[in-house]
Design a protein around this motif. Structure first.
Motif, PDB file in Angstrom:
ATOM      1  N   GLU A   1       0.017  -5.808 -13.835  1.00  0.00           N
ATOM      2  CA  GLU A   1       0.603  -5.452 -15.139  1.00  0.00           C
ATOM      3  C   GLU A   1      -0.028  -4.212 -15.761  1.00  0.00           C
ATOM      4  OE1 GLU A   1       1.374  -8.674 -17.881  1.00  0.00           O
ATOM      5  OE2 GLU A   1       1.276 -10.103 -16.221  1.00  0.00           O
ATOM      6  N   CYS A   2      -0.411  -3.279 -14.919  1.00  0.00           N
ATOM      7  CA  CYS A   2      -0.868  -1.977 -15.408  1.00  0.00           C
ATOM      8  C   CYS A   2       0.352  -1.235 -15.977  1.00  0.00           C
ATOM      9  CB  CYS A   2      -1.480  -1.191 -14.248  1.00  0.00           C
ATOM     10  SG  CYS A   2      -2.141   0.412 -14.726  1.00  0.00           S
ATOM     11  N   ASP A   3       0.185  -0.536 -17.094  1.00  0.00           N
ATOM     12  CA  ASP A   3       1.345   0.089 -17.744  1.00  0.00           C
ATOM     13  C   ASP A   3       1.822   1.350 -17.025  1.00  0.00           C
ATOM     14  OD1 ASP A   3       1.319  -1.648 -20.196  1.00  0.00           O
ATOM     15  OD2 ASP A   3      -0.679  -0.745 -20.374  1.00  0.00           O
ATOM     16  N   TYR A   4       0.890   2.249 -16.716  1.00  0.00           N
ATOM     17  CA  TYR A   4       1.271   3.579 -16.228  1.00  0.00           C
ATOM     18  C   TYR A   4       0.476   3.983 -14.997  1.00  0.00           C
ATOM     19  CZ  TYR A   4       3.082   3.781 -20.989  1.00  0.00           C
ATOM     20  OH  TYR A   4       3.732   3.505 -22.155  1.00  0.00           O
ATOM     21  N   ALA A   5       1.077   4.840 -14.187  1.00  0.00           N
ATOM     22  CA  ALA A   5       0.383   5.403 -13.029  1.00  0.00           C
ATOM     23  C   ALA A   5       0.487   6.916 -13.060  1.00  0.00           C
ATOM     24  CB  ALA A   5       0.989   4.871 -11.736  1.00  0.00           C
ATOM     25  N   GLN A   6      -0.578   7.555 -12.608  1.00  0.00           N
ATOM     26  CA  GLN A   6      -0.594   9.005 -12.439  1.00  0.00           C
ATOM     27  C   GLN A   6      -1.243   9.268 -11.088  1.00  0.00           C
ATOM     28  OE1 GLN A   6      -2.476  11.107 -15.719  1.00  0.00           O
ATOM     29  NE2 GLN A   6      -2.783  12.950 -14.502  1.00  0.00           N
ATOM     30  N   GLY A   7      -0.685  10.156 -10.309  1.00  0.00           N
ATOM     31  CA  GLY A   7      -1.283  10.440  -9.005  1.00  0.00           C
ATOM     32  C   GLY A   7      -0.292  11.110  -8.085  1.00  0.00           C
ATOM     33  N   TYR A   8      -0.783  11.483  -6.903  1.00  0.00           N
ATOM     34  CA  TYR A   8       0.035  12.249  -5.975  1.00  0.00           C
ATOM     35  C   TYR A   8       1.302  11.491  -5.577  1.00  0.00           C
ATOM     36  CZ  TYR A   8      -4.049  15.327  -5.480  1.00  0.00           C
ATOM     37  OH  TYR A   8      -5.085  16.195  -5.711  1.00  0.00           O
TER      38      TYR A   8
ATOM     39  N   LYS B   1       9.207   0.348 -16.116  1.00  0.00           N
ATOM     40  CA  LYS B   1      10.542   0.932 -16.281  1.00  0.00           C
ATOM     41  C   LYS B   1      10.920   1.873 -15.146  1.00  0.00           C
ATOM     42  CE  LYS B   1      10.426   0.831 -21.353  1.00  0.00           C
ATOM     43  NZ  LYS B   1      10.029   1.703 -22.487  1.00  0.00           N
ATOM     44  N   GLY B   2       9.944   2.324 -14.392  1.00  0.00           N
ATOM     45  CA  GLY B   2      10.230   3.247 -13.297  1.00  0.00           C
ATOM     46  C   GLY B   2      10.673   4.627 -13.761  1.00  0.00           C
ATOM     47  N   ILE B   3      10.142   5.080 -14.892  1.00  0.00           N
ATOM     48  CA  ILE B   3      10.507   6.410 -15.379  1.00  0.00           C
ATOM     49  C   ILE B   3       9.260   7.242 -15.715  1.00  0.00           C
ATOM     50  CG2 ILE B   3      12.766   5.735 -16.314  1.00  0.00           C
ATOM     51  CD1 ILE B   3      11.353   5.588 -19.091  1.00  0.00           C
ATOM     52  N   VAL B   4       9.474   8.554 -15.759  1.00  0.00           N
ATOM     53  CA  VAL B   4       8.408   9.455 -16.178  1.00  0.00           C
ATOM     54  C   VAL B   4       8.362   9.461 -17.710  1.00  0.00           C
ATOM     55  CG1 VAL B   4       7.666  11.876 -16.234  1.00  0.00           C
ATOM     56  CG2 VAL B   4       8.628  10.905 -14.135  1.00  0.00           C
ATOM     57  N   VAL B   5       7.171   9.285 -18.272  1.00  0.00           N
ATOM     58  CA  VAL B   5       7.057   9.224 -19.730  1.00  0.00           C
ATOM     59  C   VAL B   5       6.325  10.422 -20.325  1.00  0.00           C
ATOM     60  CG1 VAL B   5       7.240   6.723 -19.901  1.00  0.00           C
ATOM     61  CG2 VAL B   5       4.987   7.782 -19.528  1.00  0.00           C
ATOM     62  N   GLY B   6       5.771  11.255 -19.460  1.00  0.00           N
ATOM     63  CA  GLY B   6       5.035  12.390 -19.991  1.00  0.00           C
ATOM     64  C   GLY B   6       4.286  13.080 -18.874  1.00  0.00           C
TER      65      GLY B   6
ATOM     66  N   GLU C   1      -2.129   7.122  -5.061  1.00  0.00           N
ATOM     67  CA  GLU C   1      -1.630   7.926  -3.932  1.00  0.00           C
ATOM     68  C   GLU C   1      -0.693   7.160  -3.018  1.00  0.00           C
ATOM     69  OE1 GLU C   1      -4.983   9.669  -1.907  1.00  0.00           O
ATOM     70  OE2 GLU C   1      -5.465  11.001  -3.592  1.00  0.00           O
ATOM     71  N   THR C   2      -0.742   5.837  -3.054  1.00  0.00           N
ATOM     72  CA  THR C   2       0.070   5.064  -2.098  1.00  0.00           C
ATOM     73  C   THR C   2       0.956   4.033  -2.803  1.00  0.00           C
ATOM     74  OG1 THR C   2      -1.543   3.273  -1.798  1.00  0.00           O
ATOM     75  CG2 THR C   2      -1.819   5.232  -0.402  1.00  0.00           C
ATOM     76  N   ARG C   3       2.043   3.649  -2.100  1.00  0.00           N
ATOM     77  CA  ARG C   3       2.921   2.582  -2.594  1.00  0.00           C
ATOM     78  C   ARG C   3       2.167   1.275  -2.723  1.00  0.00           C
ATOM     79  NH1 ARG C   3       6.472   5.467   0.266  1.00  0.00           N
ATOM     80  NH2 ARG C   3       8.201   6.223  -1.012  1.00  0.00           N
ATOM     81  N   GLU C   4       1.227   1.036  -1.807  1.00  0.00           N
ATOM     82  CA  GLU C   4       0.450  -0.208  -1.838  1.00  0.00           C
ATOM     83  C   GLU C   4      -0.361  -0.288  -3.130  1.00  0.00           C
ATOM     84  OE1 GLU C   4       0.605   1.868   0.852  1.00  0.00           O
ATOM     85  OE2 GLU C   4       1.964   0.526   1.957  1.00  0.00           O
ATOM     86  N   GLN C   5      -0.971   0.837  -3.505  1.00  0.00           N
ATOM     87  CA  GLN C   5      -1.721   0.840  -4.776  1.00  0.00           C
ATOM     88  C   GLN C   5      -0.781   0.576  -5.942  1.00  0.00           C
ATOM     89  OE1 GLN C   5      -3.266   4.787  -4.355  1.00  0.00           O
ATOM     90  NE2 GLN C   5      -5.253   4.131  -3.551  1.00  0.00           N
ATOM     91  N   LEU C   6       0.381   1.234  -5.912  1.00  0.00           N
ATOM     92  CA  LEU C   6       1.324   1.087  -7.023  1.00  0.00           C
ATOM     93  C   LEU C   6       1.816  -0.347  -7.135  1.00  0.00           C
ATOM     94  CD1 LEU C   6       2.810   2.696  -9.262  1.00  0.00           C
ATOM     95  CD2 LEU C   6       4.736   2.901  -7.675  1.00  0.00           C
ATOM     96  N   SER C   7       2.082  -1.003  -6.004  1.00  0.00           N
ATOM     97  CA  SER C   7       2.624  -2.352  -6.124  1.00  0.00           C
ATOM     98  C   SER C   7       1.544  -3.332  -6.586  1.00  0.00           C
ATOM     99  CB  SER C   7       3.329  -2.805  -4.839  1.00  0.00           C
ATOM    100  OG  SER C   7       2.394  -3.064  -3.852  1.00  0.00           O
ATOM    101  N   LEU C   8       0.288  -3.110  -6.178  1.00  0.00           N
ATOM    102  CA  LEU C   8      -0.792  -3.945  -6.724  1.00  0.00           C
ATOM    103  C   LEU C   8      -0.926  -3.741  -8.225  1.00  0.00           C
ATOM    104  CD1 LEU C   8      -4.183  -4.167  -4.771  1.00  0.00           C
ATOM    105  CD2 LEU C   8      -2.602  -5.985  -5.454  1.00  0.00           C
ATOM    106  N   LEU C   9      -0.898  -2.480  -8.642  1.00  0.00           N
ATOM    107  CA  LEU C   9      -1.036  -2.176 -10.073  1.00  0.00           C
ATOM    108  C   LEU C   9       0.105  -2.803 -10.866  1.00  0.00           C
ATOM    109  CD1 LEU C   9      -2.191   1.515  -9.666  1.00  0.00           C
ATOM    110  CD2 LEU C   9      -3.525  -0.305 -10.785  1.00  0.00           C
ATOM    111  N   SER C  10       1.290  -2.835 -10.256  1.00  0.00           N
ATOM    112  CA  SER C  10       2.430  -3.461 -10.899  1.00  0.00           C
ATOM    113  C   SER C  10       2.174  -4.964 -11.050  1.00  0.00           C
ATOM    114  CB  SER C  10       3.681  -3.174 -10.065  1.00  0.00           C
ATOM    115  OG  SER C  10       4.733  -3.992 -10.476  1.00  0.00           O
ATOM    116  N   ARG C  11       1.641  -5.598 -10.007  1.00  0.00           N
ATOM    117  CA  ARG C  11       1.297  -7.033 -10.093  1.00  0.00           C
ATOM    118  C   ARG C  11       0.245  -7.284 -11.159  1.00  0.00           C
ATOM    119  NH1 ARG C  11       0.214  -8.638  -4.402  1.00  0.00           N
ATOM    120  NH2 ARG C  11      -1.658  -9.646  -5.187  1.00  0.00           N
TER     121      ARG C  11
END
Ligand code: C2E
Ligand code: CA
Ligand code: CA
Ligand code: CA
Length: 279
Positions: A251-258, A51-56, A239-249
């Motif tokens: 289907e990881c639900d949430y991310a936390q990090g710098y 969703k691209g939003i902060v949930v908590g 910490e990086t966009r690359e990590q986030l986009s892999l996690l998105s692929r």
């Protein structure tokens, strides 16, 4: 050689005394810190990847010491655990984090949860359930918005007692997550027996995610398992966009990090919530 040995021995005794004196001194400083309210709770956002939003946010304690300035938890939580001071400190963190969560709700934010770390010492304490129930009811808080983060080493040793406590917490309506998932040397059987909602994949698996195929294998396997068990997954230390986009692929639900936000003081976190997220 003999004399040398004796000197060494004396030196050893002397430094052991010095070490225990320093410890006692720190213990007293921690006690004072509690009394003078030198602790602060900082908040780090959890981000919904789809969703691209902060949930908590996760509540992370800091000690603003007049003498040592800002002390990170790694430098005082272990001593607080050894001395039992973690019980009043932990209770203060819980209450403060829940109060802050209520402030977010009153400011008209969409529902946000707050996660609080529990240490083993708190968990085995008899009053834990009463304390948590009291805090939530004093504040008239929806218990669903409180998440408790537990480590595998806290969950495992006394599995039957643990199960009862976790069930009781679920009956009160709290969310339960496993912190530092994958680092605890424990069997996975607790996942089917215990009423866990969320796995937080330890940051050591995320750090080299884009370069280490073993890490991506483990992370995809954890996510697949979690989906089958109806658990949600948070990746820690993103910490990086690359990590986030892999996690998105994956289907990881949430991310936390710098990348999404570092831990920040309460007022700064409230301002953070007002601003649009640019990732
Ligand atoms: P944790 O529960 O695993 O918390 C996550 C830690 O990772 C935090 O360190 C956070 O600042 C850091 N972190 C978050 N994102 C990133 C990132 O992208 N990169 C890197 N390198 N680090 C990141 P912090 O705040 O220093 O806390 C350390 C530990 O202290 C926590 O680890 C937790 O085990 C403990 N702790 C913190 N607050 C409390 C508390 O209120 N009670 C108890 N019992 N333990 C606490
Ligand atoms: Ca945690
Ligand atoms: Ca963690
Ligand atoms: Ca479940």
């Amino acid at each position: 050689a003999k004399r040398q040995g004796r000197n060494n021995y004396r030196f050893y005794v002397h430094s052991a005394n010095a070490a225990s004196a320093a410890r006692l001194n720190m213990e007293n400083k921690l006690r004072q810190a509690l009394e003078f309210e030198e602790f602060e709770v900082w908040y780090q956002p959890r981000f919904d990847i789809r969703k691209g939003i902060v949930v908590g946010a996760e509540a992370l304690v800091r000690w603003r010491s007049p003498e040592f300035s800002l002390v990170p938890p790694a430098q005082f939580i272990p001593l607080a655990e050894d001395t039992g001071l973690i019980i009043p400190i932990g209770e203060w963190v819980l209450r403060t984090a829940c109060q802050e969560n209520q402030r977010w709700q009153r400011a008209g934010e969409p529902p946000l949860h707050v996660s609080v770390n529990l240490s083993a010492r708190q968990f085995i304490q008899e009053d834990l359930l009463i304390t948590i129930e009291q805090i939530v009811s004093d504040l008239n808080m929806d218990p669903h918005r409180l998440e408790l983060e537990l480590t595998e080493s806290l969950i495992m040793p006394n599995a039957e007692d643990t199960l009862e406590t976790l069930k009781a917490l679920k009956r009160l309506g709290m969310q339960l997550s496993v912190d530092d998932f994958g680092t605890g040397y424990s069997s996975l059987s607790y996942l089917k027996r215990f009423p866990i909602d969320t796995l937080k994949i330890d940051q050591s698996f995320i750090r080299d995610l884009n370069h280490d195929s073993d890490d991506s294998t483990l992370v995809t396997a954890i996510i697949a398992m979690a989906q089958k068990l109806r658990l949600t997954v948070v990746a820690e230390g993103v910490e990086t966009r690359e990590q986030l986009s892999l996690l998105s692929r994956y289907e990881c639900d949430y991310a936390q990090g710098y990348l999404c936000g570092k831990p920040m003081p309460a007022t700064e976190f409230r301002q953070f919530l007002e601003k649009p997220l640019n990732l």
